[in-house]
Design a protein around this motif. Structure first.
Motif, PDB file in Angstrom:
ATOM      1  N   LYS A  13       9.660   8.804 -32.768  1.00 44.76           N
ATOM      2  CA  LYS A  13       9.367   8.434 -34.150  1.00 44.76           C
ATOM      3  C   LYS A  13       8.451   7.221 -34.204  1.00 44.76           C
ATOM      4  CE  LYS A  13      13.571  10.305 -36.184  1.00 44.76           C
ATOM      5  NZ  LYS A  13      14.873  10.006 -36.770  1.00 44.76           N
ATOM      6  N   ARG A  14       8.715   6.222 -33.337  1.00 46.44           N
ATOM      7  CA  ARG A  14       7.869   5.032 -33.334  1.00 46.44           C
ATOM      8  C   ARG A  14       6.449   5.395 -32.919  1.00 46.44           C
ATOM      9  NH1 ARG A  14       9.448   0.703 -29.233  1.00 46.44           N
ATOM     10  NH2 ARG A  14       7.847   1.642 -27.949  1.00 46.44           N
ATOM     11  N   ARG A  15       6.316   6.245 -31.913  1.00 43.55           N
ATOM     12  CA  ARG A  15       4.971   6.639 -31.468  1.00 43.55           C
ATOM     13  C   ARG A  15       4.233   7.403 -32.552  1.00 43.55           C
ATOM     14  NH1 ARG A  15       6.113   7.834 -25.065  1.00 43.55           N
ATOM     15  NH2 ARG A  15       6.125   5.614 -24.509  1.00 43.55           N
ATOM     16  N   ALA A  16       4.937   8.238 -33.290  1.00 45.02           N
ATOM     17  CA  ALA A  16       4.293   8.957 -34.394  1.00 45.02           C
ATOM     18  C   ALA A  16       3.817   7.967 -35.454  1.00 45.02           C
ATOM     19  CB  ALA A  16       5.263   9.969 -35.002  1.00 45.02           C
ATOM     20  N   THR A  17       4.628   6.960 -35.721  1.00 45.38           N
ATOM     21  CA  THR A  17       4.244   5.933 -36.691  1.00 45.38           C
ATOM     22  C   THR A  17       3.053   5.135 -36.179  1.00 45.38           C
ATOM     23  OG1 THR A  17       6.524   5.791 -37.463  1.00 45.38           O
ATOM     24  CG2 THR A  17       5.071   3.947 -38.023  1.00 45.38           C
ATOM     25  N   VAL A  18       3.085   4.801 -34.880  1.00 45.68           N
ATOM     26  CA  VAL A  18       1.962   4.067 -34.276  1.00 45.68           C
ATOM     27  C   VAL A  18       0.682   4.883 -34.419  1.00 45.68           C
ATOM     28  CG1 VAL A  18       0.991   3.292 -32.067  1.00 45.68           C
ATOM     29  CG2 VAL A  18       3.313   2.637 -32.701  1.00 45.68           C
ATOM     30  N   ALA A  19       0.757   6.187 -34.146  1.00 47.40           N
ATOM     31  CA  ALA A  19      -0.433   7.041 -34.250  1.00 47.40           C
ATOM     32  C   ALA A  19      -0.970   7.058 -35.673  1.00 47.40           C
ATOM     33  CB  ALA A  19      -0.108   8.457 -33.788  1.00 47.40           C
ATOM     34  N   TYR A  43       0.783  -1.130 -27.482  1.00 53.81           N
ATOM     35  CA  TYR A  43      -0.245  -0.725 -26.524  1.00 53.81           C
ATOM     36  C   TYR A  43       0.299   0.385 -25.621  1.00 53.81           C
ATOM     37  CZ  TYR A  43      -3.401  -0.800 -22.551  1.00 53.81           C
ATOM     38  OH  TYR A  43      -4.264  -0.426 -21.564  1.00 53.81           O
ATOM     39  N   ARG A  44       1.520   0.216 -25.114  1.00 53.23           N
ATOM     40  CA  ARG A  44       2.116   1.246 -24.245  1.00 53.23           C
ATOM     41  C   ARG A  44       2.275   2.564 -25.010  1.00 53.23           C
ATOM     42  NH1 ARG A  44       5.112  -3.227 -22.565  1.00 53.23           N
ATOM     43  NH2 ARG A  44       6.866  -2.643 -23.908  1.00 53.23           N
ATOM     44  N   ASP A  45       2.645   2.464 -26.289  1.00 54.84           N
ATOM     45  CA  ASP A  45       2.766   3.682 -27.103  1.00 54.84           C
ATOM     46  C   ASP A  45       1.425   4.386 -27.248  1.00 54.84           C
ATOM     47  OD1 ASP A  45       5.476   3.276 -27.456  1.00 54.84           O
ATOM     48  OD2 ASP A  45       5.270   2.389 -29.447  1.00 54.84           O
ATOM     49  N   THR A  46       0.355   3.625 -27.510  1.00 53.35           N
ATOM     50  CA  THR A  46      -0.961   4.258 -27.657  1.00 53.35           C
ATOM     51  C   THR A  46      -1.415   4.878 -26.341  1.00 53.35           C
ATOM     52  OG1 THR A  46      -2.138   2.177 -27.259  1.00 53.35           O
ATOM     53  CG2 THR A  46      -1.682   2.760 -29.559  1.00 53.35           C
ATOM     54  N   GLN A  47      -1.099   4.231 -25.214  1.00 54.72           N
ATOM     55  CA  GLN A  47      -1.458   4.797 -23.911  1.00 54.72           C
ATOM     56  C   GLN A  47      -0.680   6.085 -23.664  1.00 54.72           C
ATOM     57  OE1 GLN A  47      -3.975   3.600 -21.815  1.00 54.72           O
ATOM     58  NE2 GLN A  47      -4.308   2.564 -23.754  1.00 54.72           N
ATOM     59  N   ALA A  48       0.604   6.089 -24.002  1.00 56.54           N
ATOM     60  CA  ALA A  48       1.421   7.290 -23.834  1.00 56.54           C
ATOM     61  C   ALA A  48       0.911   8.422 -24.725  1.00 56.54           C
ATOM     62  CB  ALA A  48       2.880   6.980 -24.141  1.00 56.54           C
ATOM     63  N   LEU A  49       0.526   8.082 -25.945  1.00 57.07           N
ATOM     64  CA  LEU A  49      -0.023   9.101 -26.849  1.00 57.07           C
ATOM     65  C   LEU A  49      -1.309   9.685 -26.283  1.00 57.07           C
ATOM     66  CD1 LEU A  49       0.656   7.327 -30.232  1.00 57.07           C
ATOM     67  CD2 LEU A  49       1.652   9.495 -29.510  1.00 57.07           C
ATOM     68  N   SER A  50      -2.145   8.846 -25.685  1.00 52.88           N
ATOM     69  CA  SER A  50      -3.387   9.333 -25.074  1.00 52.88           C
ATOM     70  C   SER A  50      -3.087  10.268 -23.916  1.00 52.88           C
ATOM     71  CB  SER A  50      -4.240   8.168 -24.583  1.00 52.88           C
ATOM     72  OG  SER A  50      -4.678   7.396 -25.661  1.00 52.88           O
ATOM     73  N   ARG A  51      -2.113   9.898 -23.090  1.00 50.73           N
ATOM     74  CA  ARG A  51      -1.737  10.760 -21.958  1.00 50.73           C
ATOM     75  C   ARG A  51      -1.159  12.073 -22.453  1.00 50.73           C
ATOM     76  NH1 ARG A  51       0.342   5.977 -20.028  1.00 50.73           N
ATOM     77  NH2 ARG A  51       2.432   6.592 -20.648  1.00 50.73           N
ATOM     78  N   ASP A  52      -0.340  12.014 -23.519  1.00 45.74           N
ATOM     79  CA  ASP A  52       0.309  13.224 -24.035  1.00 45.74           C
ATOM     80  C   ASP A  52      -0.684  14.232 -24.588  1.00 45.74           C
ATOM     81  OD1 ASP A  52       2.732  12.136 -23.359  1.00 45.74           O
ATOM     82  OD2 ASP A  52       3.296  11.591 -25.411  1.00 45.74           O
ATOM     83  N   THR A  53      -1.835  13.775 -25.082  1.00 43.03           N
ATOM     84  CA  THR A  53      -2.791  14.702 -25.694  1.00 43.03           C
ATOM     85  C   THR A  53      -3.954  15.044 -24.774  1.00 43.03           C
ATOM     86  OG1 THR A  53      -3.961  12.873 -26.747  1.00 43.03           O
ATOM     87  CG2 THR A  53      -2.252  13.985 -28.046  1.00 43.03           C
ATOM     88  N   ALA A  54      -3.935  14.569 -23.539  1.00 39.91           N
ATOM     89  CA  ALA A  54      -5.021  14.875 -22.602  1.00 39.91           C
ATOM     90  C   ALA A  54      -4.840  16.284 -22.044  1.00 39.91           C
ATOM     91  CB  ALA A  54      -5.041  13.859 -21.467  1.00 39.91           C
ATOM     92  N   THR A  55      -5.924  16.970 -21.813  1.00 42.08           N
ATOM     93  CA  THR A  55      -5.874  18.305 -21.236  1.00 42.08           C
ATOM     94  C   THR A  55      -5.774  18.187 -19.724  1.00 42.08           C
ATOM     95  OG1 THR A  55      -7.275  19.144 -22.992  1.00 42.08           O
ATOM     96  CG2 THR A  55      -7.087  20.507 -21.023  1.00 42.08           C
ATOM     97  N   PRO A  56      -4.705  18.739 -19.126  1.00 45.94           N
ATOM     98  CA  PRO A  56      -4.612  18.694 -17.673  1.00 45.94           C
ATOM     99  C   PRO A  56      -5.768  19.464 -17.054  1.00 45.94           C
ATOM    100  CG  PRO A  56      -2.547  19.438 -18.668  1.00 45.94           C
ATOM    101  CD  PRO A  56      -3.583  19.380 -19.753  1.00 45.94           C
ATOM    102  N   PRO A  57      -6.295  19.006 -15.896  1.00 48.81           N
ATOM    103  CA  PRO A  57      -7.449  19.673 -15.299  1.00 48.81           C
ATOM    104  C   PRO A  57      -7.170  21.112 -14.910  1.00 48.81           C
ATOM    105  CG  PRO A  57      -6.596  17.947 -13.855  1.00 48.81           C
ATOM    106  CD  PRO A  57      -5.846  17.866 -15.145  1.00 48.81           C
ATOM    107  N   ASP A  58      -5.917  21.462 -14.646  1.00 49.06           N
ATOM    108  CA  ASP A  58      -5.611  22.818 -14.209  1.00 49.06           C
ATOM    109  C   ASP A  58      -5.129  23.707 -15.355  1.00 49.06           C
ATOM    110  OD1 ASP A  58      -2.251  22.283 -12.871  1.00 49.06           O
ATOM    111  OD2 ASP A  58      -3.261  21.427 -14.599  1.00 49.06           O
ATOM    112  N   GLN A  59      -5.240  23.243 -16.597  1.00 51.78           N
ATOM    113  CA  GLN A  59      -4.780  24.032 -17.738  1.00 51.78           C
ATOM    114  C   GLN A  59      -5.706  25.209 -17.971  1.00 51.78           C
ATOM    115  OE1 GLN A  59      -3.853  21.914 -21.314  1.00 51.78           O
ATOM    116  NE2 GLN A  59      -4.549  23.578 -22.591  1.00 51.78           N
ATOM    117  N   ASP A  60      -5.095  26.401 -18.158  1.00 51.34           N
ATOM    118  CA  ASP A  60      -5.942  27.561 -18.421  1.00 51.34           C
ATOM    119  C   ASP A  60      -6.158  27.696 -19.920  1.00 51.34           C
ATOM    120  OD1 ASP A  60      -3.244  29.919 -17.716  1.00 51.34           O
ATOM    121  OD2 ASP A  60      -3.615  28.646 -19.448  1.00 51.34           O
TER     122      ASP A  60
END
Length: 174
Positions: A13-19, A43-60
């Protein structure tokens, strides 16, 4: 280290609010003050949000199921062009034309909408294309009919649905 479900829910919930607050242009310090936490936590929340929305290199390219949509990101916004290769007929280098791409921040509301549009197995790209074509077509109709001036986004109030008709079962030919 494992996180209790209550802590995980509070963190989500906090990360959604941060976003949401970040999307409005607030600084990390302003968000921290509003949430009563430290700028380092934000800052850690924004970094986690960035990681969560990144496309993995092996994603089809298959459409993700709705719960996995959080791992989907749109392509990078840099044009893709192939290496210059000599043409068979002219032996002069030719380049693959650049394809424009679009990058959009995937905030929680957009992710939820994308999850809804892809729930039936539609790929994120196809879902975005269809939604964009629908809205753009509606805008064009309103502008061409003179209902709205061309510099104003029309308000879409009503929708019309075609009743669902399941496909007829195939009959065996004997």
């Amino acid at each position: 280290m494992t996180t209790a479900p209550e802590d995980a829910d509070a963190l989500a919930k906090r990360r959604a609010t941060v976003a949401q607050l970040r999307a409005t242009g607030l600084s990390l310090r302003e968000i921290a003050a509003e949430l009563g936490t430290t700028k380092d936590a934000v800052y850690r929340d924004t970094q986690a949000l960035s990681r969560d929305t990144a496309t993995p290199p092996d994603q089809d390219c298959r459409a993700p199921v709705a719960p996995d949509i959080l791992a989907v990101a749109l392509p990078a916004a840099t044009p893709q062009s192939g290496p210059a290769t000599p043409s068979r007929d002219t032996a002069t280098p030719t380049a693959t034309p650049a394809v424009p791409t679009l990058t959009v921040p995937l905030d929680p509301a957009l992710l939820a909408d994308l999850a809804t549009l892809t729930r039936n197995g539609t790929s994120p790209q196809a879902a975005i294309r269809r939604a964009l074509a629908y809205v753009a077509g509606t805008y064009r109709q309103a502008w061409e009919a003179g209902v709205y001036p061309r510099d104003t986004n029309p308000v879409i109030e009503r929708h019309s649905y075609v009743p669902y008709r399941p496909p007829a079962p195939e009959q065996a030919h004997t």
